[in-house]
Each structure stands twice: as structure tokens, then as C-alpha cells.
Design an enzyme around this catalytic site. Sequence first.
Site, PDB file in Angstrom:
ATOM      1  N   HIS A  41     -43.859 104.242 116.030  1.00 37.80           N
ATOM      2  CA  HIS A  41     -43.825 104.223 117.358  1.00 37.80           C
ATOM      3  C   HIS A  41     -42.990 105.203 118.004  1.00 37.80           C
ATOM      4  O   HIS A  41     -43.517 106.021 119.096  1.00 37.80           O
ATOM      5  CB  HIS A  41     -43.440 102.894 117.854  1.00 37.80           C
ATOM      6  CG  HIS A  41     -43.089 102.637 119.151  1.00 37.80           C
ATOM      7  ND1 HIS A  41     -43.884 102.052 120.079  1.00 37.80           N
ATOM      8  CD2 HIS A  41     -42.018 103.248 120.030  1.00 37.80           C
ATOM      9  CE1 HIS A  41     -43.390 101.917 121.485  1.00 37.80           C
ATOM     10  NE2 HIS A  41     -42.247 102.869 121.547  1.00 37.80           N
ATOM     11  N   GLU A  42     -41.759 105.555 117.347  1.00 41.54           N
ATOM     12  CA  GLU A  42     -40.823 106.695 117.846  1.00 41.54           C
ATOM     13  C   GLU A  42     -41.517 107.898 117.451  1.00 41.54           C
ATOM     14  O   GLU A  42     -41.703 108.901 118.477  1.00 41.54           O
ATOM     15  CB  GLU A  42     -39.607 106.435 117.133  1.00 41.54           C
ATOM     16  CG  GLU A  42     -38.676 105.221 117.429  1.00 41.54           C
ATOM     17  CD  GLU A  42     -38.837 105.011 118.706  1.00 41.54           C
ATOM     18  OE1 GLU A  42     -38.724 105.906 119.715  1.00 41.54           O
ATOM     19  OE2 GLU A  42     -38.643 103.674 119.371  1.00 41.54           O
TER      20      GLU A  42
ATOM     21  N   HIS B  68     -44.116 108.952 119.997  1.00 39.83           N
ATOM     22  CA  HIS B  68     -43.542 109.324 121.086  1.00 39.83           C
ATOM     23  C   HIS B  68     -43.425 110.894 121.133  1.00 39.83           C
ATOM     24  O   HIS B  68     -43.627 111.689 122.179  1.00 39.83           O
ATOM     25  CB  HIS B  68     -42.138 108.838 121.438  1.00 39.83           C
ATOM     26  CG  HIS B  68     -42.012 107.446 122.348  1.00 39.83           C
ATOM     27  ND1 HIS B  68     -42.894 107.403 123.526  1.00 39.83           N
ATOM     28  CD2 HIS B  68     -41.790 106.252 122.244  1.00 39.83           C
ATOM     29  CE1 HIS B  68     -42.575 106.186 123.888  1.00 39.83           C
ATOM     30  NE2 HIS B  68     -42.022 105.390 123.098  1.00 39.83           N
TER      31      HIS B  68
ATOM     32  N   GLU C 126     -45.455 103.731 126.739  1.00 45.25           N
ATOM     33  CA  GLU C 126     -45.127 102.549 125.546  1.00 45.25           C
ATOM     34  C   GLU C 126     -46.310 102.146 124.994  1.00 45.25           C
ATOM     35  O   GLU C 126     -46.375 101.850 123.871  1.00 45.25           O
ATOM     36  CB  GLU C 126     -44.169 101.405 126.313  1.00 45.25           C
ATOM     37  CG  GLU C 126     -42.870 101.784 126.636  1.00 45.25           C
ATOM     38  CD  GLU C 126     -42.183 102.600 125.424  1.00 45.25           C
ATOM     39  OE1 GLU C 126     -42.030 102.222 124.326  1.00 45.25           O
ATOM     40  OE2 GLU C 126     -41.274 103.519 125.768  1.00 45.25           O
TER      41      GLU C 126
END
Lengths: 405, 186
Positions: free
Chosen positions: A145-146, A149, A232
Site C-alpha cells: 500500500h505504501e 503511494h 487511498e
Amino acid sequence: MWELIRVNRRNSILLMAVMAGCLVGLGAALGGGFAGQDGLVGGIAVALAVWAVLAMISLTAGDQILLSSSQAVPITPEIHPQLFNVVEELKIAAGLPVLPKIYMIHDPTLNAFATGRSPKSASVAITSGLLARLNRDELQGVMAHEISHIVHRDILFVTLAGVMLGSVVLLSRIFLRSTYYGSMGSRRRYSSRGSQGGAQAQAILFVIAILAAILAPILVQIFYFALSRQREYLADAGAARLTRYPEGLASALEKIAGNTAPLSTANEVTAPMYIDTPFRGGRALHLFSTHPPVEERIRILRSMSQGAALKDYVKAYRQTMGSETGLPLSVRKDTESVDLRAGSSDRSTPANEKTARRQMNDWARRASGFLFLPCSCGVTLKIPPNYSAGNVDCPRCGTRLTIPR
Amino acid sequence: MLISLLVIGGLIVLLVLWAIGIYNGLIRLRNQVDNSWSQIDVQLKRRHDLIPNLVETAKGYMQHERQTFENITQARSQAMGAKTVGEAAKAEGMLTEALTKFMAVVENYPDLKANQNFLALQETLTSTENKIAFARQAYNDSVLYYNNKIQMFPSNIVAETFDFTKREFFEVQNAAEREVPKVSFS
């Protein structure tokens, strides 16, 4: 994927342009309110100058400010080999040019964030509390997830947008304060100028300025939060695609949602960088929230039963939410297909809260230079870096151990 | 006369420039394929290096599993001897299968699972397998793109003239990887 990043960039630029429009409009209105028509250009100039200065600071030093204000410390592979392995795997999956720098926040709360302007200078950070409670697949999900980003260049846009929000709030507050305290003085100045029509126009401009100063921050905040929530969802979709195992992130989010302690070092502008909102207590109104409701994110990830591609995420999103609104347009058009895979065989999690706590403390000790000295009786002695004697007695069996230096 | 010569000359120059553009594009794609192959190759080699260590550590605990060890060693030497991408893919698939079986057997030996050295090896192995899986995806993507380019008109003309050949996909053979995992709704 690259197409997605391109379209992403365009959409973000569009949104930023709208926000910039708000900023310019506010500058003009405030300038007009202060000094009549002559003030319009000056007001815009001041607004842009404030934005430029704030943007410069946050782009050149933003990641360092965030990392140090959240008390993140860089760690080495010896402290947590698995974390490094997982990030290396994802670097390959995402095709990043270099391995992001890896930081740990010694904090019992459960959270993680990414920062850095470009994939070349990115960092990821995770709290030791989260690290101690996740199994391998979950850790992979969180890191994916990071890293999504980073790949999507979210940090750049969220930073720029955050700066925009900051400038708007700052300007409005200064204006409202100064009109509140200085209204008498300025009115006298205006009336001394003479012509009746000028004064009337001035009064109208003044009312517009006050309205703008009140409404602009709210408007920009709504845009900002919408941008953040889209990012997100997109990062969740990206994580599923990178790991090809959405359940990993879903079950990690479940653990994070179950934890109710707020992260004390986070604030409103840094919040979108975290995996879930760092604030706790009563959930904020959806319109003013940086993160989508975590239960929904979990449900979407869990309904991805046919594949791990972005289009599968979109499908799952539609199933769960009823429509596609709230997702970035770019992701809805992606056609690549990616297969799901089975999770890893390593499902080990700390047996209980006590072991998790002990592990967290050990990482903190290792990071600050403690020496771990095993005794033959099974006890591990943790020697602080400032312990100067050459040997130490084991507290259980009394054996004298020499400290290797 | 002069004008038509100039026009023809100009067209030829444009054609050459176009061919150069296509050629350079093909070279770039081919390098990308080679590069993503080397990413896989590094990880495959690392896995081959890990296995003797793993077997050595586990042997002391698992006296009755000779067949499992033999399978792994055999699959490893086959994988190391592979010449082409297709061969490598097949042999590595078998090795993955042998290792998966081995890891399943390990569950029956709690002493081995408590051994720190073994746990570290197991983590490295898991990570290496993930890296292989992720690098494979990148490799296959770049091969698909490259193969499409050299087969499609008009770039296929340049590709044929300069002898660009199709590349092989790195496809997994074992069933476990292909099977879509069950997702539970809870």
C-alpha cells in the site's frame, strides 16, 4: 499501469488547478477587501508567494520534517530482516529504481506511512507496534500500500495540495483576524478617499472578501479530503495488484482498525500519508475525512475473488459500494489482468501481547546500539551501549560472560 | 527535374529516419527484456545457493525424509543445468514444487521449526521465491510487448531485416501456482 500513472497525474493536476483557482480567487478577494480594486493584483501576488514559499519548504525538506517529527529512525536489515525482504520484493514488483529507505517508529500504535517526492528518493516508515503484530502476508500488504503511494506519485500531489490548503487557511485567518481588530482604522482610510461610488464598490468587495475568507478554507478542505480518499482507494488497488494477494492487506487493516490508540505525532496535513487515519475516537464526517472507512476498504479487498488487477478492484468496489463514484477515473479504465496467488506458508504472528511488547522493545534496543549476548543457560543479556566493563554476570546462572567489542 | 529529385531524396531521408527510430525502439525493448531476465536470473541463482544450506540444516532433524531431500537436490541440479528460458522455467517449476512439499513436511518437526538458523533460511527462501514470482511478471510483460512489436506491421519489417527474434515467456508449470486461491468471506 504506466498509462494509469499518466492519467493519474493529469487528474491530480486538474484537481490542483481547481484548488489553485480557489487560492487565487481568495487572494484577489482579500486584496480587494483590504485596498479596493488596486489590491486585487497585490492580493493574488501575496497568496501565490505564500504558497510558493510553503511549497518550496515542503518539497525540499518535507520528507525529513515528516520523518523527524514522527520520530522515525532508520533501521538496518539485521534488526528486521523480514521487513527488508518484503520491501525488496515489492521494489521488484513495482519496478522501483532504488530500494526506499526504511524507517521504524518506536511507538505501540499501529500505523505506517510513505514519503518522498519521487520514487528515487522515497522512504517508508512503520510503527514497531504494527510490525510486531503482522504476519508476513499482512506486512507485505501494508508495505505494498505504501509503495503504491510512491509509485502513483501520491506524495507529491498530496503535499502540494496540503500546502495549498495550508496557504488558504493561513491567508483567511490572517484576513479575518486583521479585519476583526482593525476594522475601525481601515474604514476611516477608505472614507477619506472621497467619491461615493468608490466607497460603495469598496463595501461590496469587503463583503465578498469576508465571505471568501470563510468559505474558501472549507471548499479547499473538501477538495483536499476527496483527493486524499481517492488516493487511498487507489493505493489499496495498487497493493492488491503488486502482492496479488488482497487478503494480506485486508487482514492487516482489520488489525489496524481494531486498535484504538491515536498516533500522537501525526497532524491533519500529514494524515493522508498514513495507511489509515492516525486519529481515533468518533469517526469524522465522511466529507472531512482523509481516509475512507476502513471497514469498507476491507470489504472491497475481500470481494476481489477473480483476479488481482485494478479492474478486479473496480469490480469489487462497485459490488460493495453500489457505484464507482469515489474512485479515480484513471483506475476505472485499466484493462490489464493479473492473477491472484496463494498466500505464503509463513503465518507466524506473535503468540500474545507480551511477546509482541518484548519484540518491540528489542527492536528499539537494537536500533539504539544494545548488544545481545546469549548465555548458555538460555537467557539473553541485553547490554546497553554505554556499559563500559569488559564482562558481566548472568543473572540466572551466575556465569561470567565476556563482552565482545 | 530537380524538384522531383529533391522530393524523392527527402522521402528517402524520412524513410531512413523512420527506420532508425523503429530500430532504436526495438533495441530498447530488447535490452529491457534482457534486463528483466537478469533480474529473475539473480534470484534463481540465489535460490540454488540457498538449497544446500537448507538441506544441511534440516537433515539432522529429519532422518526419515531421504526421498524429499533427494527430490530437491535432483530438481536443483536440473535447474542449474537449464540452457534456455523454457527449460529453466520447467526445471524451476519442479524445484518450487519440491520445496513446497518440503515445507509442508517441515510442519511435522517442531524442533526444526524452533531452530533460529533454519527460520532465517526459510525466510530468505520465501523472500527469494516471491522475488522470482514478481520478477517473472515484469519479464513476461516486457517479452509480450517486445514480441508484439517485432510481429506487428510496420515494425516487423525493420525487425526482420535486422534479425530480431522472438523471446520465450517464463511460464510456471506447477499446478499450485496456477490455481486460484479460495477467498473466504467472513
